[in-house]
Motif scaffolding. Structure first.
Motif, PDB file in Angstrom:
ATOM      1  N   VAL B  96       1.037  -0.969   0.134  1.00  0.00           N
ATOM      2  CA  VAL B  96      -0.318  -0.236  -0.184  1.00  0.00           C
ATOM      3  C   VAL B  96       0.560   0.691   0.053  1.00  0.00           C
ATOM      4  CG1 VAL B  96      -1.824   1.235   1.012  1.00  0.00           C
ATOM      5  CG2 VAL B  96      -1.841  -1.159   1.629  1.00  0.00           C
ATOM      6  N   VAL B  97       0.477   1.732  -0.668  1.00  0.00           N
ATOM      7  CA  VAL B  97       1.202   4.188  -1.132  1.00  0.00           C
ATOM      8  C   VAL B  97      -0.052   4.110  -0.545  1.00  0.00           C
ATOM      9  CG1 VAL B  97       1.699   5.680  -2.337  1.00  0.00           C
ATOM     10  CG2 VAL B  97       2.380   3.409  -2.444  1.00  0.00           C
ATOM     11  N   ILE B  98       0.392   5.197   1.100  1.00  0.00           N
ATOM     12  CA  ILE B  98      -0.290   6.107   1.556  1.00  0.00           C
ATOM     13  C   ILE B  98      -0.220   7.520   2.107  1.00  0.00           C
ATOM     14  CG2 ILE B  98       0.279   5.225   3.782  1.00  0.00           C
ATOM     15  CD1 ILE B  98      -2.885   5.370   4.409  1.00  0.00           C
ATOM     16  N   GLY B  99      -0.670   8.216   2.013  1.00  0.00           N
ATOM     17  CA  GLY B  99      -0.603   9.738   2.473  1.00  0.00           C
ATOM     18  C   GLY B  99      -1.484  10.964   2.333  1.00  0.00           C
ATOM     19  N   VAL B 100      -1.954  11.456   2.760  1.00  0.00           N
ATOM     20  CA  VAL B 100      -2.543  13.111   3.008  1.00  0.00           C
ATOM     21  C   VAL B 100      -1.880  14.214   1.647  1.00  0.00           C
ATOM     22  CG1 VAL B 100      -3.333  15.359   4.596  1.00  0.00           C
ATOM     23  CG2 VAL B 100      -2.447  12.922   5.342  1.00  0.00           C
ATOM     24  N   VAL B 101      -3.343  14.247   1.332  1.00  0.00           N
ATOM     25  CA  VAL B 101      -3.243  14.844  -0.045  1.00  0.00           C
ATOM     26  C   VAL B 101      -2.741  16.276   0.260  1.00  0.00           C
ATOM     27  CG1 VAL B 101      -5.019  13.683  -1.095  1.00  0.00           C
ATOM     28  CG2 VAL B 101      -5.681  15.519   0.039  1.00  0.00           C
ATOM     29  N   SER B 151      -5.667   9.992   1.945  1.00  0.00           N
ATOM     30  CA  SER B 151      -6.861  10.846   2.725  1.00  0.00           C
ATOM     31  C   SER B 151      -6.842  12.265   2.829  1.00  0.00           C
ATOM     32  CB  SER B 151      -5.898  10.107   4.474  1.00  0.00           C
ATOM     33  OG  SER B 151      -6.182  10.829   5.406  1.00  0.00           O
ATOM     34  N   THR B 152      -7.832  12.995   3.347  1.00  0.00           N
ATOM     35  CA  THR B 152      -7.743  14.168   4.110  1.00  0.00           C
ATOM     36  C   THR B 152      -8.770  14.316   5.193  1.00  0.00           C
ATOM     37  OG1 THR B 152      -7.992  16.281   2.764  1.00  0.00           O
ATOM     38  CG2 THR B 152      -9.898  14.985   2.564  1.00  0.00           C
ATOM     39  N   LEU B 153      -8.414  15.457   5.505  1.00  0.00           N
ATOM     40  CA  LEU B 153      -9.248  16.026   7.238  1.00  0.00           C
ATOM     41  C   LEU B 153     -10.331  16.779   6.478  1.00  0.00           C
ATOM     42  CD1 LEU B 153     -10.545  15.268  10.141  1.00  0.00           C
ATOM     43  CD2 LEU B 153      -8.429  16.842  10.208  1.00  0.00           C
ATOM     44  N   ARG B 160      -8.081  17.571  -4.571  1.00  0.00           N
ATOM     45  CA  ARG B 160      -6.918  17.029  -4.604  1.00  0.00           C
ATOM     46  C   ARG B 160      -6.965  15.402  -5.157  1.00  0.00           C
ATOM     47  NH1 ARG B 160      -7.483  21.463  -4.302  1.00  0.00           N
ATOM     48  NH2 ARG B 160      -7.983  21.230  -6.530  1.00  0.00           N
ATOM     49  N   MET B 161      -7.775  14.819  -4.398  1.00  0.00           N
ATOM     50  CA  MET B 161      -7.999  13.208  -4.448  1.00  0.00           C
ATOM     51  C   MET B 161      -8.570  13.026  -6.097  1.00  0.00           C
ATOM     52  SD  MET B 161     -10.099  12.198  -0.734  1.00  0.00           S
ATOM     53  CE  MET B 161      -8.842  11.725   0.163  1.00  0.00           C
ATOM     54  N   GLN B 162      -9.483  13.899  -6.094  1.00  0.00           N
ATOM     55  CA  GLN B 162      -9.572  13.816  -7.636  1.00  0.00           C
ATOM     56  C   GLN B 162      -8.530  13.952  -8.825  1.00  0.00           C
ATOM     57  OE1 GLN B 162     -12.902  16.362  -8.936  1.00  0.00           O
ATOM     58  NE2 GLN B 162     -13.618  15.451 -10.131  1.00  0.00           N
ATOM     59  N   ASP B 163      -7.310  15.253  -8.113  1.00  0.00           N
ATOM     60  CA  ASP B 163      -6.768  14.657  -8.982  1.00  0.00           C
ATOM     61  C   ASP B 163      -5.680  13.645  -8.859  1.00  0.00           C
ATOM     62  OD1 ASP B 163      -7.153  17.614  -9.279  1.00  0.00           O
ATOM     63  OD2 ASP B 163      -5.619  18.658  -7.531  1.00  0.00           O
ATOM     64  N   VAL B 164      -5.543  13.267  -8.000  1.00  0.00           N
ATOM     65  CA  VAL B 164      -4.551  12.201  -8.333  1.00  0.00           C
ATOM     66  C   VAL B 164      -4.800  10.934  -9.131  1.00  0.00           C
ATOM     67  CG1 VAL B 164      -3.723   9.876  -6.581  1.00  0.00           C
ATOM     68  CG2 VAL B 164      -3.867  12.376  -6.192  1.00  0.00           C
ATOM     69  N   VAL B 181     -10.624   6.157  -0.018  1.00  0.00           N
ATOM     70  CA  VAL B 181      -9.766   7.251  -0.076  1.00  0.00           C
ATOM     71  C   VAL B 181     -10.951   7.120   1.424  1.00  0.00           C
ATOM     72  CG1 VAL B 181      -9.742   8.334  -2.483  1.00  0.00           C
ATOM     73  CG2 VAL B 181     -12.341   7.461  -1.268  1.00  0.00           C
ATOM     74  N   GLY B 182     -10.639   8.196   1.967  1.00  0.00           N
ATOM     75  CA  GLY B 182     -10.983   8.573   3.433  1.00  0.00           C
ATOM     76  C   GLY B 182     -10.316   9.548   3.930  1.00  0.00           C
ATOM     77  N   GLY B 183     -11.377  10.262   5.127  1.00  0.00           N
ATOM     78  CA  GLY B 183     -11.075  11.052   5.914  1.00  0.00           C
ATOM     79  C   GLY B 183     -12.247  11.911   6.533  1.00  0.00           C
TER      80      GLY B 183
END
Lengths: 349, 225
Positions: B96-101, B151-153, B160-164, B181-183
């Motif tokens: 898994v690659v994970i990060g906050v956008v 992830s984003t809060l 930005r999730m859509q950008d990815v 996706v989540g947050g």
């Protein structure tokens, strides 16, 4: 009765007095409406306006004019308080709000106390105070809403958040000490903003959500500071709106204890149900920001009408607006409140 | 022997639930000294405890401070076990690659998901916070990730999730990876709208969603590319 000014309408609403219709506002701070469309249409480019009182005030006026929100709201982010406590902030650009890129302290125990006066001498505090002064002097009929970050959100962005939340269980004394220091700074900050002419203070404390803290820690760490801050602002002569993010189920029974003049919540909370449960509470909100971004305007207007039917006191976006939110959607919101019916305009400001 | 092993794994699990770092370390050392399989001790002991802590979180008995302290205990035990893991017969579930956008530096939620994913047996590459679409896509391709978790809060950074997803699509990689996706403000409806493969409302659910996504075979050729 002559038509009240937007300032009179908001103040009467927050005081629970009779008024002609609910105000429609966008507080500013973490919930600002300085969208790309607005910032691109003005010369007051972001990020410069975050650090310059004149530009900040001018952008706030543009936001008011373009959107139809019946207030002026500053600043345009939630990082100022963390920055004055020493955190490093990237100011971003028109499409991306400022964000904390490095917290000042690795843990609550490592926080060094500085005098409140020297902390509040930070250039961004001066810029914000200057903006509030300019706005209140030039726009007597509009409420100027000064936004401050709440104690938990400030502390959790001045201290590494992982360490801060663990500290609530492992170094309670140090955590309380940091929150007291933060609260002292925020109280004085708010007092000075009221003295500069802020009509209303909005405390945004998104991190103080029950989802993160749970009811016991909310009661132990967040509630006493929020109450203290609310009391300080009210005794300085301004009403207070408190915004809490997320699902409030775990802490809803505690919310009236803050004694805020009004409570703003996320879109997932039913403000109608909240009012039925606590008839004394006044509510601000809570038009979905996702709906505002994606539209269509008809659905935005319908949601506003539903909120009005539920008896929400002040209509406002439920949380932070995406910078790509189209103005036509925002106008559908403000028009629906002002006209009681939808009116769509495509004009740009 | 089997009984002793199960007892020790149960104690390891309890140490994590009890947020007891020292106990988790001591019991992990005991597992190694008794010649138990380190991978099993992780899976049936430490990770099981983290899983139970996640259930308590979902029931609102534990909140974020407790989950973080449980994870401290899990990782403390894992440090002891790790050098002995290579001999284990336990296999990774996937990468898994994970990060906050980009634009968001709130990473508590992402960190919790990372913990639960590691507990569930995934190899996790954590890109941290405020991560550009470019970095997400590059790293996903570089490590051949099965799942990309975003992830984003903040409501302001949800686009930005859509950008990815768009960048993955544009460069022809969308079919190679499952996007989760989540947050706080993210919902299933939003996930559907932007074309993500999965959504999870909390960290435990994210681990379950990742397990389900990893089990689905990746399509060799997407219909829309």
């Amino acid at each position: 009765m002559p038509m009240p000014t937007p300032k009179e309408r908001l103040l009467r609403t927050l005081a629970g007095e009779a008024h002609d219709r609910p105000p429609v506002i966008c507080c500013g701070g973490m919930m600002n409406a300085a969208t790309v469309e607005i910032a691109a249409g003005t010369v007051y480019l972001l990020p410069a306006a975050h650090c310059d009182g004149r530009l900040m005030a001018a952008l706030a006026v543009d936001v008011h004019r373009c959107t139809g929100f019946e207030n002026l709201g500053v600043p345009f982010d939630l990082t100022l308080e963390a920055e004055l406590l020493g955190s490093e902030v990237d100011y971003g650009n028109a499409a991306c709000e400022p964000r904390v890129v490095r917290e000042a302290f690795p843990s609550a125990g490592a926080v060094i106390r500085d005098s409140v006066d020297s902390l509040l001498g930070h250039p961004r505090v001066r810029a914000l105070t200057d903006a509030v002064r300019r706005l209140s002097a030039a726009h007597a009929h509009l409420p100027v809403i000064a936004n401050i970050a709440g104690p938990i959100s400030t502390a959790a962005s001045a201290v590494d958040p992982l360490a801060f939340f663990k500290g609530m269980a492992r170094e309670e004394h140090a955590t309380h000490r940091v929150l007291d220091l933060v609260c002292e700074v925020l109280e004085e900050h708010a007092r000075r903003l009221v003295a500069a002419g802020a009509t209303v203070v909005c405390i945004g404390d998104p991190t103080a959500t029950g989802e993160i803290l749970g009811p016991h820690r909310f009661a132990e760490f967040a509630l006493p500071r929020l109450s203290r801050l609310v009391a300080a602002v009210r005794s300085a002569g301004a009403p207070v709106i408190v915004h809490i993010c997320g699902d409030i189920t775990a802490v809803r029974h505690l919310l009236p204890e803050m004694r805020a003049d009004a409570l703003s919540t996320d879109a997932k909370v039913s403000l109608g149900a909240l009012k039925r449960e606590f008839p004394g509470i006044r509510t601000v909100g809570n038009v979905s920001t996702q709906l505002l971004e994606f539209g269509p305007p008809e659905r935005v207007a319908r949601q506003v009408q539903r909120l009005l039917a539920e008896g929400v006191d002040v209509v406002a976006p439920a949380c932070g607006l995406s910078a790509s939110t189209p103005l036509t959607h925002i106008r559908a919101l403000t028009d629906a409140v002002k006209l009681g019916r939808p009116l769509y305009r495509n004009e740009r400001c | 022997m089997a009984e002793q092993r199960e007892h020790l794994f149960g104690q390891l699990s309890d140490a994590v639930v009890a947020m007891d770092v020292e106990q988790a370390q001591a019991l992990s050392r005991a597992a190694v000294e008794h010649g138990l399989d380190a991978g099993e001790a992780m899976e049936q002991g430490l990770a099981d405890g983290m899983h139970r802590a996640g259930i308590r979180y979902e029931r609102q008995e534990y909140f974020i401070p407790e989950l973080l302290l449980c994870s401290d205990a899990m990782y403390a035990g894992l440090e002891v076990l790790r050098p002995h893991m290579s001999n284990s017969h336990c296999r990774r579930r996937g990468t898994v690659v994970i990060g906050v956008v980009e634009g968001d530096t709130h990473d508590i939620g992402k960190n919790l998901v990372k913990i639960m994913l590691e507990a569930a047996g995934f190899e996790v590459h954590d890109l941290g916070r405020d991560v550009s679409a470019r970095r997400f896509v590059d790293r996903t391709m570089e490590v051949g990730a099965d799942i990309l978790a975003l992830s984003t809060l903040m409501t302001t950074t949800m686009p930005r999730m859509q950008d990815v997803l768009m960048l993955l699509q544009q460069e022809g990689h969308r079919h190679r990876v499952r996007v989760l996706v989540g947050g706080g403000p993210v919902s299933q409806a939003f996930a559907d709208r932007i074309g993500a493969d999965g959504y999870a409302p909390n960290a435990s659910a994210a681990a379950r969603a990742a397990i389900a996504l990893a089990a689905r075979p990746a399509s060799p050729r997407p219909a829309d590319e």
